[in-house]
Design a protein around this motif. Structure first.
Motif, short mmCIF file in Angstrom:
data_model
loop_
_atom_site.label_atom_id
_atom_site.label_comp_id
_atom_site.label_asym_id
_atom_site.label_seq_id
_atom_site.Cartn_x
_atom_site.Cartn_y
_atom_site.Cartn_z
N SER A 115 64.91 9.50 -2.72
CA SER A 115 63.80 8.67 -1.98
C SER A 115 63.93 7.39 -2.76
O SER A 115 64.48 7.24 -3.71
CB SER A 115 62.41 9.02 -2.20
OG SER A 115 62.07 10.28 -1.94
N THR A 116 63.96 6.33 -1.95
CA THR A 116 64.04 4.96 -2.32
C THR A 116 63.18 4.11 -2.51
O THR A 116 62.09 4.26 -1.29
CB THR A 116 65.25 4.16 -1.62
OG1 THR A 116 64.62 3.92 -0.29
CG2 THR A 116 66.67 5.01 -1.68
N GLY A 117 62.44 3.39 -3.36
CA GLY A 117 61.27 2.60 -3.34
C GLY A 117 60.87 2.47 -4.79
O GLY A 117 60.54 3.46 -5.51
N ASP A 118 60.68 1.15 -5.11
CA ASP A 118 59.94 0.92 -6.53
C ASP A 118 58.54 1.27 -6.69
O ASP A 118 58.11 1.54 -7.71
CB ASP A 118 60.19 -0.62 -6.53
CG ASP A 118 61.56 -1.14 -6.99
OD1 ASP A 118 62.28 -0.40 -7.30
OD2 ASP A 118 61.57 -2.41 -6.66
N GLU A 119 57.96 1.47 -5.46
CA GLU A 119 56.50 1.80 -5.59
C GLU A 119 56.33 3.28 -5.64
O GLU A 119 55.29 3.86 -5.68
CB GLU A 119 55.83 1.20 -4.35
CG GLU A 119 55.98 2.33 -2.95
CD GLU A 119 57.45 1.99 -2.42
OE1 GLU A 119 58.57 1.66 -2.98
OE2 GLU A 119 57.86 2.26 -1.05
N LEU A 120 57.46 4.18 -5.78
CA LEU A 120 57.32 5.68 -5.51
C LEU A 120 56.98 6.20 -6.89
O LEU A 120 57.98 6.03 -7.89
CB LEU A 120 58.47 6.27 -4.72
CG LEU A 120 58.73 5.76 -3.53
CD1 LEU A 120 59.96 6.56 -2.64
CD2 LEU A 120 57.50 5.81 -2.61
N PRO B 188 65.10 3.71 -7.78
CA PRO B 188 64.14 2.51 -7.37
C PRO B 188 65.17 1.46 -6.48
O PRO B 188 66.33 1.69 -6.34
CB PRO B 188 64.05 1.82 -8.95
CG PRO B 188 64.96 2.90 -9.96
CD PRO B 188 65.51 4.03 -9.23
N ASP B 189 64.42 0.48 -6.01
CA ASP B 189 65.43 -0.63 -5.43
C ASP B 189 66.10 -1.32 -6.32
O ASP B 189 65.89 -2.57 -6.59
CB ASP B 189 64.23 -1.46 -4.47
CG ASP B 189 63.66 -0.62 -3.46
OD1 ASP B 189 64.14 0.32 -2.94
OD2 ASP B 189 62.24 -0.82 -3.46
N ASP B 190 67.16 -0.61 -6.73
CA ASP B 190 67.95 -1.31 -7.79
C ASP B 190 69.33 -1.09 -7.55
O ASP B 190 69.85 0.13 -7.46
CB ASP B 190 67.69 -1.14 -9.13
CG ASP B 190 68.61 -1.30 -10.05
OD1 ASP B 190 68.97 -2.48 -10.37
OD2 ASP B 190 69.51 -0.49 -10.83
N GLY C 162 63.51 6.00 3.59
CA GLY C 162 63.26 4.46 3.04
C GLY C 162 64.39 3.44 2.91
O GLY C 162 65.45 3.92 2.69
N GLY C 163 64.11 2.28 2.78
CA GLY C 163 65.07 1.26 2.82
C GLY C 163 66.23 0.89 3.78
O GLY C 163 67.37 0.33 3.73
N VAL C 164 65.67 1.63 5.15
CA VAL C 164 66.73 1.50 6.25
C VAL C 164 66.36 0.20 7.13
O VAL C 164 67.06 0.03 7.96
CB VAL C 164 67.26 2.67 6.85
CG1 VAL C 164 67.99 3.58 6.02
CG2 VAL C 164 66.00 3.67 7.15
N GLY D 165 66.75 -5.94 6.74
CA GLY D 165 66.12 -7.19 6.22
C GLY D 165 65.64 -6.87 4.97
O GLY D 165 66.03 -7.55 3.77
N GLU D 166 64.56 -5.86 4.74
CA GLU D 166 63.82 -5.75 3.60
C GLU D 166 64.61 -4.99 2.39
O GLU D 166 64.21 -5.26 1.36
CB GLU D 166 62.60 -5.04 4.10
CG GLU D 166 62.07 -3.74 3.34
CD GLU D 166 62.80 -2.53 3.59
OE1 GLU D 166 62.54 -1.37 2.75
OE2 GLU D 166 63.68 -2.56 4.33
N ALA D 167 65.54 -4.38 2.69
CA ALA D 167 66.63 -3.54 1.58
C ALA D 167 68.08 -4.07 1.77
O ALA D 167 68.49 -3.03 1.78
CB ALA D 167 66.02 -2.37 1.47
MG MG Z 1 61.07 0.90 0.64
#
Ligand code: MG
Ligand code: AMP
Length: 408
Positions: free
Chosen positions: A185-190, A228-230, A252-254, A257-259
């Motif tokens: 999973s990708t995401g700093d919030e997870l 993480p989004d890194d 996530g992250g697809v 724009g946002e990632a």
């Molecule tokens: Mg995300």
């Protein structure tokens, strides 16, 4: 692959575009029958035997020759035939043979008369009904002929196939090794379950859904956790997955724009297409190749991730695993209430299908927002609403797809 004027790719085109590129990538191995449960057959299974292997009785009763019954006089019981203990004595005219279910019928038998249609007085048996030729005889090969294909390559072995194969004396089968699928999973919030949440955090739920669906499909899962989004950590995870698995599935992250670095990384490492699908939920979706592994990038929204896995990734993984895949059954039902629908995307709304007084009816589970996970857990079907269909009034007929397979 046709993008239409809205720039959204129809589901059927996306599916076809993917399946055309994919082929089975799993070698085969020979396994003892009990260990092959859940595996996919690598070749057709031809029956080494006729089933049943010999003519046998379907009833407890009496084996008779029709000519002996013509006069209507009682027959004398010559002996008995049991399952596993054939009758081997003489069978003179005017005699019958007492026979049990599954026993081989003695040579010359025309029919078996069930016990309930006879009267026994010592070994004198009176027949109350005239049997048809062949009655209550299960003929050799009537279920499966010797050499007939009983299961085609690509069949996934379930409890239903195990006794069938055993009945043919099949001790080992050629099956494909499981497809190996890496996930993260990708995401700093997870955050993983079992840890506290800080403000702004949420639990990573997608990985549990994807893992469960992979388990249902019989795939081996390499769970790389939350990344993480890194860029550096993502790059390392992509490379590891590519080295160790046949397939990588991320969530996530697809969405564009946002990632952006996800897209940059994937462009650099492989050939990945970022698609906007004409389905709801599930618009953003990525598909393509890393140097060795296939890549599927699912949307982050939990309902979208599950639905895109079910509708798109499942058939693709089946093809890679060498498994025959059948589209789920679709039925017609009456909408028991109005359904909101906007034009332009094929909707997979979550519904509750039930038997009404006039046939099948379906209701919505409520909010169809793709972040509302309870809409999926309370549902037992998709309500599939065509792309160009607008709002549905109560009483209209709609297509439903009952959950089976992965979402049961
Ligand atoms: Mg995300
Ligand atoms: P993204 O596609 O990364 O923009 O994510 C879209 C939405 O899904 C955001 O609200 C994310 O917080 C949420 N999301 C992304 N990944 C997960 C996950 N693994 N579990 C639960 N929610 C997620």
């Amino acid at each position: 692959m046709g993008f239409d004027t809205s720039g959204l790719l129809p589901l059927s085109d996306a599916l076809q575009g993917m399946l055309e590129q994919l082929a089975c990538c799993c070698d085969s191995e020979q396994l003892p029958l009990p260990e092959a449960l859940g595996r996919v057959l690598a070749s057709d299974i031809a029956s080494p035997l006729a089933v049943p292997p010999f003519d046998n009785s379907a009833m407890d009763g009496y084996a008779v020759r029709l000519a002996d019954l013509a006069s209507g006089t009682p027959l004398i019981m010559a002996g008995k035939a049991f399952a596993g203990q054939p009758y081997q004595g003489e069978w003179p005219a005017g005699h019958c043979v007492r026979i049990m279910t599954g026993a081989p019928v003695p040579a010359g038998t025309d029919a078996v008369v069930m016990q309930e249609e006879t009267q026994a007085d010592g070994d004198r048996i009176t027949f109350l009904a005239q049997p048809e030729p062949g009655q209550n005889i299960r003929r050799a090969g009537s279920d499966i002929g010797k050499g007939a294909c009983v299961l085609p390559a690509g069949t996934r072995l379930t409890p239903r196939e195990m006794p069938l194969l055993a009945s043919l004396g099949v001790a080992t089968v050629a099956v494909r090794r499981p497809l190996k699928v890496a996930i993260f999973s990708t995401g700093d919030e997870l955050k993983p379950v079992g840890t506290p949440l800080a403000h702004g955090d949420i639990y990573d739920s997608n990985r549990y859904g994807v893992r469960a669906m992979l388990a249902r499909m019989g795939c081996d899962c390499l769970d790389l956790g939350i990344i993480p989004d890194d860029p550096a950590q993502l790059r390392a995870a992509f490379i590891r997955a590519d080295e160790e698995a046949d397939v990588l599935i991320t969530t996530g992250g697809v969405s564009v724009g946002e990632a952006d670095f996800t897209k940059q990384l994937l462009d650099e490492l492989g050939e990945i297409g970022f698609w906007k699908l004409a389905i709801k939920p599930g618009k953003p979706f990525a598909f393509g190749r890393l140097p060795r592994a296939w890549f599927f990038g699912l949307p982050g929204n939990p309902v979208s991730a599950m639905v895109t896995f079910d509708q798109l990734v499942q058939p693709a993984l089946a093809k890679l695993a060498g498994q025959r895949f059948e589209r789920p059954l679709q039925l017609q039902a009456t909408a028991a209430e109005p359904l909101k629908k906007s034009l332009g995307r094929l909707d997979f709304q979550r519904g509750i299908l039930s038997q009404g007084p006039n046939g099948l009816e379906v209701r919505s589970t409520g909010s169809q927002d793709s972040a509302v996970f309870s809409s999926l857990s309370r549902a037992n079907c998709y309500i599939v609403l065509e792309r160009e269909r607008g709002r549905v009034a109560a009483g209209e007929t709609v297509t439903v797809e009952p959950f089976g397979g992965l979402l049961l």
